[in-house]
Write a protein that holds these residues in place. Sequence first.
Motif, PDB file in Angstrom:
ATOM      1  N   ILE A 100       0.908  -1.232   0.119  1.00 59.07           N
ATOM      2  CA  ILE A 100       0.014  -0.034   0.058  1.00 59.07           C
ATOM      3  C   ILE A 100       1.006   1.075   0.006  1.00 59.07           C
ATOM      4  N   PHE A 101       0.685   2.045  -1.128  1.00 61.13           N
ATOM      5  CA  PHE A 101       1.680   3.192  -1.055  1.00 61.13           C
ATOM      6  C   PHE A 101       1.093   4.403  -0.671  1.00 61.13           C
ATOM      7  N   SER A 102       1.715   5.376  -0.246  1.00 55.29           N
ATOM      8  CA  SER A 102       1.378   6.777   0.154  1.00 55.29           C
ATOM      9  C   SER A 102       0.744   7.575  -0.864  1.00 55.29           C
ATOM     10  N   GLN A 103      -0.355   8.314  -0.464  1.00 50.31           N
ATOM     11  CA  GLN A 103      -0.946   9.289  -1.659  1.00 50.31           C
ATOM     12  C   GLN A 103      -0.263  10.784  -1.429  1.00 50.31           C
ATOM     13  N   HIS A 104       0.229  10.793  -0.154  1.00 49.64           N
ATOM     14  CA  HIS A 104       0.346  12.333   0.490  1.00 49.64           C
ATOM     15  C   HIS A 104       1.677  12.076   1.298  1.00 49.64           C
ATOM     16  N   GLY A 105       2.541  13.179   1.367  1.00 47.81           N
ATOM     17  CA  GLY A 105       3.820  13.350   2.094  1.00 47.81           C
ATOM     18  C   GLY A 105       3.504  13.824   3.537  1.00 47.81           C
ATOM     19  N   GLY A 106       4.550  13.627   4.291  1.00 48.82           N
ATOM     20  CA  GLY A 106       4.249  14.032   5.870  1.00 48.82           C
ATOM     21  C   GLY A 106       5.110  13.205   6.902  1.00 48.82           C
ATOM     22  N   MET A 107       4.572  13.287   7.827  1.00 52.22           N
ATOM     23  CA  MET A 107       4.951  12.322   9.115  1.00 52.22           C
ATOM     24  C   MET A 107       4.161  11.088   9.061  1.00 52.22           C
ATOM     25  N   LEU A 108       4.760   9.953   8.993  1.00 49.99           N
ATOM     26  CA  LEU A 108       4.083   8.640   8.685  1.00 49.99           C
ATOM     27  C   LEU A 108       4.200   7.652  10.158  1.00 49.99           C
ATOM     28  N   THR A 109       3.000   7.509  10.571  1.00 50.73           N
ATOM     29  CA  THR A 109       2.916   6.352  11.622  1.00 50.73           C
ATOM     30  C   THR A 109       2.146   5.108  11.359  1.00 50.73           C
ATOM     31  N   VAL A 110       2.910   4.048  11.132  1.00 49.22           N
ATOM     32  CA  VAL A 110       1.976   2.892  10.911  1.00 49.22           C
ATOM     33  C   VAL A 110       1.855   2.127  12.086  1.00 49.22           C
ATOM     34  N   THR A 157       5.070  11.357  -0.991  1.00 49.60           N
ATOM     35  CA  THR A 157       4.144  10.923  -1.983  1.00 49.60           C
ATOM     36  C   THR A 157       4.646   9.438  -2.767  1.00 49.60           C
ATOM     37  N   GLY A 158       4.173   8.320  -2.820  1.00 49.42           N
ATOM     38  CA  GLY A 158       4.463   7.235  -3.542  1.00 49.42           C
ATOM     39  C   GLY A 158       5.427   6.336  -2.601  1.00 49.42           C
ATOM     40  N   ASP A 159       5.686   6.751  -1.475  1.00 50.37           N
ATOM     41  CA  ASP A 159       6.409   5.757  -0.508  1.00 50.37           C
ATOM     42  C   ASP A 159       5.648   4.547  -0.157  1.00 50.37           C
ATOM     43  N   ARG A 160       6.180   3.555   0.218  1.00 39.92           N
ATOM     44  CA  ARG A 160       5.584   2.267   0.989  1.00 39.92           C
ATOM     45  C   ARG A 160       5.217   2.328   1.926  1.00 39.92           C
ATOM     46  N   ILE A 161       3.980   2.006   2.262  1.00 38.14           N
ATOM     47  CA  ILE A 161       3.538   2.169   3.771  1.00 38.14           C
ATOM     48  C   ILE A 161       3.443   0.859   4.539  1.00 38.14           C
ATOM     49  N   LEU A 162       2.617  -0.209   3.996  1.00 38.23           N
ATOM     50  CA  LEU A 162       2.475  -1.538   4.232  1.00 38.23           C
ATOM     51  C   LEU A 162       2.390  -2.439   3.384  1.00 38.23           C
ATOM     52  N   HIS A 163       2.758  -3.599   3.652  1.00 41.16           N
ATOM     53  CA  HIS A 163       2.995  -4.768   2.924  1.00 41.16           C
ATOM     54  C   HIS A 163       1.901  -5.628   3.335  1.00 41.16           C
ATOM     55  N   LEU A 164       0.933  -6.002   2.753  1.00 37.63           N
ATOM     56  CA  LEU A 164      -0.199  -6.690   3.283  1.00 37.63           C
ATOM     57  C   LEU A 164      -0.298  -8.219   2.338  1.00 37.63           C
ATOM     58  N   GLY A 165      -0.324  -9.296   3.145  1.00 33.41           N
ATOM     59  CA  GLY A 165      -0.487 -10.456   2.838  1.00 33.41           C
ATOM     60  C   GLY A 165      -1.878 -10.977   2.868  1.00 33.41           C
ATOM     61  N   VAL A 166      -2.378 -11.647   1.840  1.00 29.83           N
ATOM     62  CA  VAL A 166      -3.590 -11.998   1.997  1.00 29.83           C
ATOM     63  C   VAL A 166      -3.807 -13.682   1.612  1.00 29.83           C
ATOM     64  N   CYS A 167      -4.401 -14.186   2.480  1.00 27.16           N
ATOM     65  CA  CYS A 167      -4.820 -15.680   2.294  1.00 27.16           C
ATOM     66  C   CYS A 167      -5.962 -16.178   1.701  1.00 27.16           C
ATOM     67  N   ASP A 168      -5.784 -16.658   0.470  1.00 27.69           N
ATOM     68  CA  ASP A 168      -6.827 -16.939  -0.449  1.00 27.69           C
ATOM     69  C   ASP A 168      -6.888 -18.783  -0.451  1.00 27.69           C
ATOM     70  N   ASP A 169      -7.706 -19.231  -1.196  1.00 24.68           N
ATOM     71  CA  ASP A 169      -8.015 -20.689  -1.320  1.00 24.68           C
ATOM     72  C   ASP A 169      -6.754 -21.044  -2.479  1.00 24.68           C
ATOM     73  N   THR A 170      -6.310 -20.420  -3.329  1.00 15.90           N
ATOM     74  CA  THR A 170      -5.628 -20.710  -4.605  1.00 15.90           C
ATOM     75  C   THR A 170      -4.221 -19.890  -4.585  1.00 15.90           C
ATOM     76  N   PHE A 171      -3.370 -20.547  -5.487  1.00 21.26           N
ATOM     77  CA  PHE A 171      -2.064 -19.733  -5.523  1.00 21.26           C
ATOM     78  C   PHE A 171      -2.196 -19.513  -7.096  1.00 21.26           C
ATOM     79  N   GLY A 172      -2.000 -18.392  -7.470  1.00 24.47           N
ATOM     80  CA  GLY A 172      -2.052 -17.780  -8.897  1.00 24.47           C
ATOM     81  C   GLY A 172      -0.684 -18.312  -9.530  1.00 24.47           C
ATOM     82  N   LYS A 173      -0.958 -18.403 -10.872  1.00 24.50           N
ATOM     83  CA  LYS A 173       0.230 -18.540 -11.731  1.00 24.50           C
ATOM     84  C   LYS A 173       1.196 -17.585 -11.732  1.00 24.50           C
ATOM     85  N   LYS A 174       0.625 -16.314 -11.840  1.00 19.29           N
ATOM     86  CA  LYS A 174       1.605 -15.110 -11.909  1.00 19.29           C
ATOM     87  C   LYS A 174       1.006 -14.368 -10.946  1.00 19.29           C
ATOM     88  N   VAL A 175       1.914 -13.813 -10.199  1.00 14.26           N
ATOM     89  CA  VAL A 175       1.581 -12.825  -9.017  1.00 14.26           C
ATOM     90  C   VAL A 175       2.720 -11.952  -8.768  1.00 14.26           C
TER      91      VAL A 175
END
Length: 179
Positions: A100-110, A157-175
């Motif tokens: 998830i990337f930032s849309q605004h700059g400033g002081m970030l708290t995750v 703006t545009g910096d990485r904020i958080l890397h989110l992992g999602v647990c679905d039932d299948t693994f895609g061929k291209k991810v």
Amino acid sequence: MNNSITHHMALLQKAQIIVHNTAPDGSLRSAAMSHDIPCITVEIGNPLKIQHDFVEDALKGVASTLDWLDMLPIHTEDRDDPDTEPLDRNTTVCSRSYWIFSQHGGMLTVGPPTCTWVKKGEVIATVRNMFGDIVTKYKAPEDGIVVGKSVNPICSTGDRILHLGVCDDTFGKKVNDGH
């Protein structure tokens, strides 16, 4: 996680989180896999921060993999059976992930720590201006687990904020996780 050898190599890491991600074009992993050379990437902890406990655990996982591949005899008497899954009960296997990337700059708290679950709509980060006023709040777009997060309080703006992992039932061929 679709290739049986890389699947087993990933499980041998006994990581807290395993993310299924196909190799991006132009990467060393992609080049190796195109020549039928199984490989995985091990990423540990938060960016720009050395977390010594994670480093020690990662080294044990790499040693287990080298032993399993008969590349380095480390502890052959304790070796996992290649026909069984060495999955640790505390390992979360994500079928996909993304940043998830930032849309605004400033002081970030995750807020949420790495390896914690977040619910869709939960506030995961806040960006404030230099006066402390909230510029924006970022919410989890879906349920998932925090794979990693920014620890740098300065956010552009545009910096990485958080890397989110999602647990679905299948693994895609291209991810693609957005790296």
